[in-house]
Design an enzyme around this catalytic site. Sequence first.
Site, PDB file in Angstrom:
ATOM      1  N   GLU A 146      -2.909 -18.159 -21.916  1.00 59.55           N
ATOM      2  CA  GLU A 146      -3.668 -16.989 -21.773  1.00 59.55           C
ATOM      3  C   GLU A 146      -2.921 -15.699 -22.538  1.00 59.55           C
ATOM      4  O   GLU A 146      -1.446 -15.858 -22.512  1.00 59.55           O
ATOM      5  CB  GLU A 146      -3.642 -16.542 -20.398  1.00 59.55           C
ATOM      6  CG  GLU A 146      -4.329 -17.217 -19.435  1.00 59.55           C
ATOM      7  CD  GLU A 146      -5.770 -16.861 -19.461  1.00 59.55           C
ATOM      8  OE1 GLU A 146      -6.347 -15.824 -20.323  1.00 59.55           O
ATOM      9  OE2 GLU A 146      -6.735 -17.448 -18.785  1.00 59.55           O
ATOM     10  N   HIS A 163     -11.294 -20.999 -25.745  1.00 62.85           N
ATOM     11  CA  HIS A 163     -11.954 -21.419 -24.565  1.00 62.85           C
ATOM     12  C   HIS A 163     -13.369 -21.022 -24.943  1.00 62.85           C
ATOM     13  O   HIS A 163     -14.341 -21.948 -24.135  1.00 62.85           O
ATOM     14  CB  HIS A 163     -11.625 -20.090 -23.701  1.00 62.85           C
ATOM     15  CG  HIS A 163     -12.289 -20.319 -22.281  1.00 62.85           C
ATOM     16  ND1 HIS A 163     -12.143 -19.273 -21.169  1.00 62.85           N
ATOM     17  CD2 HIS A 163     -12.640 -21.418 -21.552  1.00 62.85           C
ATOM     18  CE1 HIS A 163     -12.525 -19.837 -20.030  1.00 62.85           C
ATOM     19  NE2 HIS A 163     -13.157 -20.904 -20.354  1.00 62.85           N
TER      20      HIS A 163
END
Length: 234
Positions: free
Chosen positions: A92, A134
């Site tokens: 992340e 993603h």
Amino acid sequence: MDELVHEERLSPNFNDRALPISMVVLHYTEMKPVETALERLCDPEAGVSAHYLITEEGRVIRLVPEEKRAWHAGASYWRGHKDVNSASIGIELDHPGHELGYREFSDAQFEALVPLLARIVKEHDIPRANVVGHSDVAPARKIDPGELFPWERLAEYGLCLPKPDKLDLGDPFDNDGAFYLALERFGYDITDGHKAVEAFQRRWRPELIDGIIDQHVGAILFQLLLDRDRGMAR
């Protein structure tokens, strides 16, 4: 502690892997401040996590040990894998995302990502083609890390595939159906064709993301597949 990791804040949100590690998935948090994202990634009620979070200042925080399955990808697919969480390491990037004011990724963050990713790719023998965003693995749902993520800079370090530089701008696919089949062969879930094309453009032609199949995206995809078939895309 690993010298590339500045802090450990272990999340309870993980379980055992069902597959060997063969991918890395990059995300943005779309939450500010970073503490908000960390709280969510460590909240048992939220049921989400990642292996690492890198702050905009370049601090690397480990949330889940790599040997465990973090919950970062959700419903996703890449190159035959439906359980992307089991096959991947999730990173992340602390970032406001499209919701909170999309902007360039910080140099400090990128400079922290490169050695971490280099170590992961080497240790797990991950092909460059399997370092993805993603949006690549969940095109119908996600657009992160988005069109400003510096994939080309990452490719200079050999950590992801570069954009093909030699393109034959003839039309390599007879029709849209042929393009979709090729897109699926490259790795994408084409259930929502328009979104899959947008995801491909976001990664490979970020200057124009319209979900429309044209000669330019056709040429890029054709060259990517050609390079892979020649063994140049590992």
